[in-house]
Design a protein around this motif. Structure first.
Motif, PDB file in Angstrom:
ATOM      1  N   VAL A  38      10.324   3.557  -3.667  1.00 37.99           N
ATOM      2  CA  VAL A  38      11.077   3.163  -2.474  1.00 37.99           C
ATOM      3  C   VAL A  38      10.348   3.697  -1.257  1.00 37.99           C
ATOM      4  N   VAL A  39      10.114   2.814  -0.275  1.00 39.01           N
ATOM      5  CA  VAL A  39       9.460   3.246   0.962  1.00 39.01           C
ATOM      6  C   VAL A  39      10.530   3.519   2.006  1.00 39.01           C
ATOM      7  N   GLU A  40      10.152   4.238   3.052  1.00 30.22           N
ATOM      8  CA  GLU A  40      11.111   4.677   4.068  1.00 30.22           C
ATOM      9  C   GLU A  40      11.829   3.505   4.706  1.00 30.22           C
ATOM     10  N   SER A  41      11.107   2.384   4.950  1.00 28.47           N
ATOM     11  CA  SER A  41      11.724   1.235   5.601  1.00 28.47           C
ATOM     12  C   SER A  41      12.848   0.669   4.746  1.00 28.47           C
ATOM     13  N   GLN A  42      12.703   0.717   3.417  1.00 30.58           N
ATOM     14  CA  GLN A  42      13.760   0.237   2.542  1.00 30.58           C
ATOM     15  C   GLN A  42      14.986   1.139   2.621  1.00 30.58           C
ATOM     16  N   LEU A  43      14.767   2.436   2.686  1.00 26.95           N
ATOM     17  CA  LEU A  43      15.879   3.367   2.791  1.00 26.95           C
ATOM     18  C   LEU A  43      16.648   3.138   4.089  1.00 26.95           C
ATOM     19  N   GLU A  85       0.834  -1.205   0.000  1.00 22.10           N
ATOM     20  CA  GLU A  85       0.000   0.000   0.000  1.00 22.10           C
ATOM     21  C   GLU A  85       0.868   1.255   0.000  1.00 22.10           C
ATOM     22  N   ARG A  86       1.933   1.231   0.795  1.00 20.66           N
ATOM     23  CA  ARG A  86       2.842   2.379   0.828  1.00 20.66           C
ATOM     24  C   ARG A  86       3.596   2.521  -0.490  1.00 20.66           C
ATOM     25  N   LEU A  87       3.997   1.402  -1.064  1.00 23.48           N
ATOM     26  CA  LEU A  87       4.742   1.439  -2.321  1.00 23.48           C
ATOM     27  C   LEU A  87       3.914   2.011  -3.460  1.00 23.48           C
ATOM     28  N   ALA A  88       2.667   1.533  -3.562  1.00 26.96           N
ATOM     29  CA  ALA A  88       1.844   1.869  -4.722  1.00 26.96           C
ATOM     30  C   ALA A  88       0.791   2.928  -4.427  1.00 26.96           C
ATOM     31  N   GLY A  89       0.801   3.480  -3.225  1.00 25.54           N
ATOM     32  CA  GLY A  89      -0.256   4.398  -2.829  1.00 25.54           C
ATOM     33  C   GLY A  89      -0.373   5.648  -3.678  1.00 25.54           C
ATOM     34  N   ASP A  90       0.735   6.097  -4.253  1.00 25.71           N
ATOM     35  CA  ASP A  90       0.713   7.328  -5.046  1.00 25.71           C
ATOM     36  C   ASP A  90       0.578   7.068  -6.545  1.00 25.71           C
ATOM     37  N   LEU A  91       0.422   5.806  -6.920  1.00 28.42           N
ATOM     38  CA  LEU A  91       0.316   5.469  -8.342  1.00 28.42           C
ATOM     39  C   LEU A  91      -1.136   5.511  -8.788  1.00 28.42           C
ATOM     40  N   SER A  92      -1.396   6.126  -9.931  1.00 27.75           N
ATOM     41  CA  SER A  92      -2.771   6.242 -10.426  1.00 27.75           C
ATOM     42  C   SER A  92      -3.114   5.193 -11.479  1.00 27.75           C
ATOM     43  N   ASP A  93      -2.114   4.602 -12.097  1.00 29.66           N
ATOM     44  CA  ASP A  93      -2.348   3.623 -13.155  1.00 29.66           C
ATOM     45  C   ASP A  93      -2.492   2.231 -12.546  1.00 29.66           C
ATOM     46  N   PRO A  94      -3.656   1.588 -12.652  1.00 25.68           N
ATOM     47  CA  PRO A  94      -3.831   0.249 -12.084  1.00 25.68           C
ATOM     48  C   PRO A  94      -2.814  -0.759 -12.607  1.00 25.68           C
ATOM     49  N   SER A 141       2.058  -4.126 -11.448  1.00 24.51           N
ATOM     50  CA  SER A 141       3.459  -4.373 -11.773  1.00 24.51           C
ATOM     51  C   SER A 141       4.360  -4.194 -10.558  1.00 24.51           C
ATOM     52  N   VAL A 142       4.188  -3.098  -9.839  1.00 18.19           N
ATOM     53  CA  VAL A 142       4.998  -2.827  -8.655  1.00 18.19           C
ATOM     54  C   VAL A 142       4.781  -3.913  -7.606  1.00 18.19           C
ATOM     55  N   SER A 143       3.536  -4.315  -7.404  1.00 20.52           N
ATOM     56  CA  SER A 143       3.225  -5.329  -6.397  1.00 20.52           C
ATOM     57  C   SER A 143       3.881  -6.667  -6.738  1.00 20.52           C
ATOM     58  N   VAL A 144       3.795  -7.063  -7.994  1.00 16.43           N
ATOM     59  CA  VAL A 144       4.373  -8.339  -8.429  1.00 16.43           C
ATOM     60  C   VAL A 144       5.891  -8.320  -8.278  1.00 16.43           C
ATOM     61  N   ARG A 145       6.519  -7.265  -8.746  1.00 11.75           N
ATOM     62  CA  ARG A 145       7.985  -7.207  -8.696  1.00 11.75           C
ATOM     63  C   ARG A 145       8.492  -7.145  -7.257  1.00 11.75           C
ATOM     64  N   HIS A 146       7.829  -6.330  -6.429  1.00  9.51           N
ATOM     65  CA  HIS A 146       8.249  -6.242  -5.033  1.00  9.51           C
ATOM     66  C   HIS A 146       8.116  -7.596  -4.344  1.00  9.51           C
ATOM     67  N   THR A 147       7.035  -8.320  -4.628  1.00  3.04           N
ATOM     68  CA  THR A 147       6.817  -9.627  -4.011  1.00  3.04           C
ATOM     69  C   THR A 147       7.940 -10.592  -4.367  1.00  3.04           C
ATOM     70  N   LEU A 148       8.287 -10.659  -5.645  1.00  5.85           N
ATOM     71  CA  LEU A 148       9.336 -11.576  -6.077  1.00  5.85           C
ATOM     72  C   LEU A 148      10.702 -11.180  -5.519  1.00  5.85           C
ATOM     73  N   LEU A 149      10.972  -9.898  -5.476  1.00  2.00           N
ATOM     74  CA  LEU A 149      12.256  -9.442  -4.951  1.00  2.00           C
ATOM     75  C   LEU A 149      12.374  -9.711  -3.455  1.00  2.00           C
ATOM     76  N   ARG A 150      11.288  -9.520  -2.721  1.00  6.65           N
ATOM     77  CA  ARG A 150      11.342  -9.796  -1.283  1.00  6.65           C
ATOM     78  C   ARG A 150      11.512 -11.290  -1.026  1.00  6.65           C
ATOM     79  N   ALA A 151      10.795 -12.126  -1.786  1.00  8.94           N
ATOM     80  CA  ALA A 151      10.933 -13.571  -1.619  1.00  8.94           C
ATOM     81  C   ALA A 151      12.358 -14.019  -1.920  1.00  8.94           C
TER      82      ALA A 151
END
Length: 251
Positions: free
Chosen positions: A243-248, A102-111, A116-126
């Motif tokens: 990039v979210v604050e926790s990642q920084l 939600e924090r990562l994609a909260g400012d994005l207007s394009d569904p 895309s962001v959700s999928v990539r972040h999930t794979l990178l975290r795993a």
């Protein structure tokens, strides 16, 4: 999920009660409360490692307490049963993950970019946290996960894309299962990445299992499934990730 530290104000004698508080007069979290919080966290971490490997049914309470270095009886000061710690663990993993997305994609207007962001972040975290990824594979399509947190948000984002005519699909449920199932399968395959490519996965190696852009390829394929053209899907999937604050802080 860890609770915020509990602070209490130091009591002063009655004669000094009216005096203004000086800096540093608050004590730290009481030792007993801190120990209880830390013990609960160790139990949850141990349960995550064990249940990611064996599932809830394959793990005994004494295995959890031994891995956490906690007395068997102390377990019941925090959880009523193995099912209770599993439920707490599932809530923690999926709610925390959904909040991060939600924090990562909260400012994005394009569904499409949200997916895309959700999928990539999930794979990178795993990839960074294999145990987390294994737990996600085990629990990701459970009714608990689909109906709360992560599943709710993914369903919402797909329906937004359909309503905005960004996604040309007619069945939100099948879209949800397609995206969720593909992400879980991609995590499972990507977790082979550190193992030697032997005969059992040689076909995957020939298809580019070790490619550095694996998360982008997965996002591109899923956007195409949702009705986005290949060229546009590929462009969206290769935009810089927010990039979210926790990642920084982690960096």
């Amino acid at each position: 999920m860890q609770k915020s530290p509990i602070r209490r104000t130091v009591k002063r004698p009655a004669a000094a009660a009216a005096a203004p508080s000086a800096p540093g007069t608050e004590e730290r979290e009481p030792r007993g409360a801190r120990r209880k919080r830390e013990t609960r966290a160790r139990l949850l971490e141990a349960a995550l490692n064990l249940m990611a490997q064996k599932g809830m049914e394959g793990v005994a309470i004494n295995e959890i307490t031994e891995a956490a270095d906690v007395g068997f009886g102390s377990f019941y000061n925090h959880f009523e049963s193995k099912e209770a710690i599993h439920a707490a663990l599932t809530d923690q993993v999926f709610e925390d993950f959904a909040d991060t997305l939600e924090r990562l994609a909260g400012d994005l207007s394009d569904p499409a970019e949200v997916i895309s962001v959700s999928v990539r972040h999930t794979l990178l975290r795993a990839r960074r946290e294999p145990v987390w990824g294994q737990f996600l594979i085990r629990e990701g399509l459970s009714p608990h996960a689909l109906n709360r947190g992560l599943g709710q948000r993914l369903s919402r984002d797909i329906r937004k894309g359909i309503a905005a005519k960004r996604f040309s699909i007619a069945d939100p449920l099948m879209a949800l299962l397609s995206v969720g199932g593909t992400v879980l399968a991609a995590i499972a395959v990507d977790l082979y990445g550190d193992a030697p490519i032997g005969p059992e996965i040689s076909a995957l190696g020939e298809l580019g299992l070790r490619s550095k852009d694996f998360p982008e390829r997965a996002a591109t394929a899923l956007l195409q499934t949702l009705g986005i053209g290949r060229a546009e899907a590929n462009r969206i999937a290769r935009r810089p990730l927010p990039v979210v604050e926790s990642q920084l802080n982690a960096d």
